[in-house]
Design a protein around this motif. Structure first.
Motif, PDB file in Angstrom:
ATOM      1  N   ALA A  23       0.761  -1.145  -0.078  1.00 23.64           N
ATOM      2  CA  ALA A  23      -0.079  -0.013   0.098  1.00 23.64           C
ATOM      3  C   ALA A  23       0.891   1.324  -0.011  1.00 23.64           C
ATOM      4  CB  ALA A  23      -0.791  -0.045   1.101  1.00 23.64           C
ATOM      5  N   ARG A  24       2.007   1.188   0.740  1.00 24.32           N
ATOM      6  CA  ARG A  24       2.783   2.483   0.714  1.00 24.32           C
ATOM      7  C   ARG A  24       3.506   2.561  -0.577  1.00 24.32           C
ATOM      8  NH1 ARG A  24       5.820   1.249   6.619  1.00 24.32           N
ATOM      9  NH2 ARG A  24       4.059   1.247   7.854  1.00 24.32           N
ATOM     10  N   ILE A  25       3.848   1.635  -1.248  1.00 26.45           N
ATOM     11  CA  ILE A  25       4.458   1.862  -2.646  1.00 26.45           C
ATOM     12  C   ILE A  25       3.390   2.182  -3.700  1.00 26.45           C
ATOM     13  CG2 ILE A  25       5.247   0.534  -4.640  1.00 26.45           C
ATOM     14  CD1 ILE A  25       6.885  -1.195  -2.475  1.00 26.45           C
ATOM     15  N   ASP A  26       2.155   1.566  -3.575  1.00 21.84           N
ATOM     16  CA  ASP A  26       0.968   2.020  -4.517  1.00 21.84           C
ATOM     17  C   ASP A  26       0.746   3.393  -4.285  1.00 21.84           C
ATOM     18  OD1 ASP A  26       1.255  -0.372  -5.454  1.00 21.84           O
ATOM     19  OD2 ASP A  26      -0.865  -1.300  -4.429  1.00 21.84           O
ATOM     20  N   ALA A  27       0.865   3.964  -3.112  1.00 27.51           N
ATOM     21  CA  ALA A  27       0.108   5.261  -2.964  1.00 27.51           C
ATOM     22  C   ALA A  27       1.368   6.384  -3.370  1.00 27.51           C
ATOM     23  CB  ALA A  27       0.240   5.535  -1.271  1.00 27.51           C
ATOM     24  N   LEU A  28       2.559   6.147  -3.355  1.00 25.76           N
ATOM     25  CA  LEU A  28       3.589   6.813  -3.849  1.00 25.76           C
ATOM     26  C   LEU A  28       3.548   6.747  -5.415  1.00 25.76           C
ATOM     27  CD1 LEU A  28       6.551   5.778  -1.714  1.00 25.76           C
ATOM     28  CD2 LEU A  28       5.608   8.231  -1.835  1.00 25.76           C
ATOM     29  N   VAL A  29       3.243   5.554  -5.841  1.00 23.47           N
ATOM     30  CA  VAL A  29       3.108   5.613  -7.557  1.00 23.47           C
ATOM     31  C   VAL A  29       1.996   6.518  -8.068  1.00 23.47           C
ATOM     32  CG1 VAL A  29       2.729   3.903  -9.517  1.00 23.47           C
ATOM     33  CG2 VAL A  29       4.315   3.293  -7.711  1.00 23.47           C
ATOM     34  N   ALA A  30       0.727   6.126  -7.335  1.00 25.21           N
ATOM     35  CA  ALA A  30      -0.428   6.894  -7.600  1.00 25.21           C
ATOM     36  C   ALA A  30      -0.216   8.430  -7.705  1.00 25.21           C
ATOM     37  CB  ALA A  30      -1.581   6.494  -6.559  1.00 25.21           C
ATOM     38  N   GLY A  31       0.311   8.919  -6.531  1.00 31.04           N
ATOM     39  CA  GLY A  31       0.733  10.244  -6.635  1.00 31.04           C
ATOM     40  C   GLY A  31       1.448  10.896  -7.633  1.00 31.04           C
ATOM     41  N   LEU A  32       2.376   9.881  -8.148  1.00 36.19           N
ATOM     42  CA  LEU A  32       3.120  10.309  -9.439  1.00 36.19           C
ATOM     43  C   LEU A  32       2.359  10.510 -10.645  1.00 36.19           C
ATOM     44  CD1 LEU A  32       6.371  10.632 -10.177  1.00 36.19           C
ATOM     45  CD2 LEU A  32       6.267   8.375 -10.804  1.00 36.19           C
ATOM     46  N   PHE A  33       1.186   9.813 -10.569  1.00 41.96           N
ATOM     47  CA  PHE A  33       0.482   9.972 -11.907  1.00 41.96           C
ATOM     48  C   PHE A  33      -0.876  10.887 -11.749  1.00 41.96           C
ATOM     49  CE2 PHE A  33       2.789   5.856 -12.575  1.00 41.96           C
ATOM     50  CZ  PHE A  33       2.863   5.815 -13.998  1.00 41.96           C
ATOM     51  N   ASP A  34      -0.514  11.846 -10.684  1.00 43.04           N
ATOM     52  CA  ASP A  34      -1.975  12.501 -10.294  1.00 43.04           C
ATOM     53  C   ASP A  34      -1.992  13.326 -11.527  1.00 43.04           C
ATOM     54  OD1 ASP A  34      -2.437  11.672  -8.031  1.00 43.04           O
ATOM     55  OD2 ASP A  34      -1.551  13.242  -6.752  1.00 43.04           O
ATOM     56  N   ASP A  35      -1.193  13.982 -12.281  1.00 42.30           N
ATOM     57  CA  ASP A  35      -1.525  14.899 -13.412  1.00 42.30           C
ATOM     58  C   ASP A  35      -2.201  14.153 -14.575  1.00 42.30           C
ATOM     59  OD1 ASP A  35      -0.285  16.993 -11.964  1.00 42.30           O
ATOM     60  OD2 ASP A  35       1.467  17.276 -13.029  1.00 42.30           O
ATOM     61  N   TYR A  36      -1.737  12.938 -14.735  1.00 44.11           N
ATOM     62  CA  TYR A  36      -2.020  12.023 -15.812  1.00 44.11           C
ATOM     63  C   TYR A  36      -3.437  11.675 -15.521  1.00 44.11           C
ATOM     64  CZ  TYR A  36      -2.909   8.208 -19.073  1.00 44.11           C
ATOM     65  OH  TYR A  36      -3.473   7.609 -20.205  1.00 44.11           O
ATOM     66  N   VAL A  37      -3.841  11.216 -14.443  1.00 47.44           N
ATOM     67  CA  VAL A  37      -5.174  10.926 -13.896  1.00 47.44           C
ATOM     68  C   VAL A  37      -6.160  12.146 -14.046  1.00 47.44           C
ATOM     69  CG1 VAL A  37      -6.506  10.190 -12.206  1.00 47.44           C
ATOM     70  CG2 VAL A  37      -4.346   9.081 -12.470  1.00 47.44           C
ATOM     71  N   ALA A  38      -5.748  13.355 -13.945  1.00 49.50           N
ATOM     72  CA  ALA A  38      -6.558  14.223 -13.851  1.00 49.50           C
ATOM     73  C   ALA A  38      -6.920  14.710 -15.472  1.00 49.50           C
ATOM     74  CB  ALA A  38      -5.988  15.433 -13.551  1.00 49.50           C
ATOM     75  N   ARG A  39      -6.197  14.202 -16.363  1.00 47.76           N
ATOM     76  CA  ARG A  39      -6.415  14.709 -17.660  1.00 47.76           C
ATOM     77  C   ARG A  39      -7.038  13.402 -18.768  1.00 47.76           C
ATOM     78  NH1 ARG A  39      -2.000  14.742 -19.983  1.00 47.76           N
ATOM     79  NH2 ARG A  39      -0.410  14.531 -18.229  1.00 47.76           N
ATOM     80  N   HIS A  40      -7.030  12.287 -17.994  1.00 51.56           N
ATOM     81  CA  HIS A  40      -7.616  11.221 -18.668  1.00 51.56           C
ATOM     82  C   HIS A  40      -8.702  10.394 -17.948  1.00 51.56           C
ATOM     83  CE1 HIS A  40      -3.697  11.973 -20.310  1.00 51.56           C
ATOM     84  NE2 HIS A  40      -3.896  11.303 -21.587  1.00 51.56           N
ATOM     85  N   GLN A  41      -9.778  10.228 -18.680  1.00 49.38           N
ATOM     86  CA  GLN A  41     -10.934   9.395 -18.147  1.00 49.38           C
ATOM     87  C   GLN A  41     -10.451   8.085 -18.106  1.00 49.38           C
ATOM     88  OE1 GLN A  41     -14.196   9.400 -21.037  1.00 49.38           O
ATOM     89  NE2 GLN A  41     -15.755   8.610 -19.421  1.00 49.38           N
ATOM     90  N   GLY A  42     -10.842   7.563 -16.843  1.00 48.86           N
ATOM     91  CA  GLY A  42     -10.767   5.992 -16.482  1.00 48.86           C
ATOM     92  C   GLY A  42      -9.541   6.275 -15.456  1.00 48.86           C
ATOM     93  N   GLY A  43      -8.571   7.227 -15.268  1.00 56.38           N
ATOM     94  CA  GLY A  43      -7.774   7.412 -14.417  1.00 56.38           C
ATOM     95  C   GLY A  43      -6.664   6.202 -14.355  1.00 56.38           C
TER      96      GLY A  43
END
Length: 201
Positions: A23-43
């Motif tokens: 969960a700690r690794i997944d949270a750090l990875v997810a944070g790195l992709f925040d900008d991409y997720v904000a711009r793309h449907q489906g996240g």
């Protein structure tokens, strides 16, 4: 056929996905992709579906590889996640074949995990894709097989992710074992844990 070598993934293989470290690794990875997720449907989930290997996802999201490794692996806390595992150490010690780790994670993370488990001295080689300009484990598997002059079908490759860990090994003719309960084709051998794997080799 008798096994000539064992090649292992690290994360999700040496410890289960239920471990807090995941969960700690997944949270750090997810944070790195925040900008991409904000711009793309489906996240992020849609990105993971399209690109099971996070290194391919980096290319799609236009994130530098070095930034990924710095942002995620320089910030991980290992406290209260991993502990020495005498049973795992004993199982590896009696396994008299070459043992390798091939991981997307950086060597510093691999060594920290092995250090916490107290098994860091038991492997013939550790290979991280961070140090290579490739996104697939296949070429690394091939190099290990050729260097050992081993028939591919005598090499066991085990990991928790079918697409990333096992599919490249199947392409080479290796025997594969999936660890954990992630989705995979029905004909792939499966065990619940790395302890189960070592009991069957």
């Amino acid at each position: 056929m008798e096994s000539a070598a064992l090649i292992l993934d690290l994360d999700g293989t040496f410890y289960p996905r239920s471990n807090p470290l995941t969960a700690r690794i997944d949270a750090l990875v997810a944070g790195l992709f925040d900008d991409y997720v904000a711009r793309h449907q489906g996240g992020l989930r849609e990105l993971e579906r399209k690109f099971p290997c996070v290194l391919d996802g980096l290319v799609e999201a236009n994130i530098e590889r070095d930034r990924f490794y710095r942002t995620v692996y320089d910030r991980i806390s290992y406290d209260d996640c991993l502990y020495p595992d005498p049973a795992l150490r004993a199982a590896f010690e009696v396994l008299r074949i070459p043992k390798f780790i091939v991981s997307l994670s950086p060597v510093r993370h691999i060594r920290r995990v092995l250090q916490y488990l107290a098994i860091g001295d038991l492997f013939d080689s550790i290979v991280s894709l961070e140090e290579l300009s490739i996104n697939s484990k296949g070429p690394v598997y091939g190099d290990i097989i050729r260097a050992g002059n081993m028939p591919a079908q005598s090499v066991v490759v085990a990991g928790d992710n079918y697409e990333v860990d096992l599919a490249p090994a199947l392409h080479l003719g290796c025997r594969v074992v999936q660890i954990g309960d992630a989705t995979s084709p029905g004909d792939v051998a499966r065990v619940g844990s790395i302890h189960d794997l070592l009991r069957m080799i």
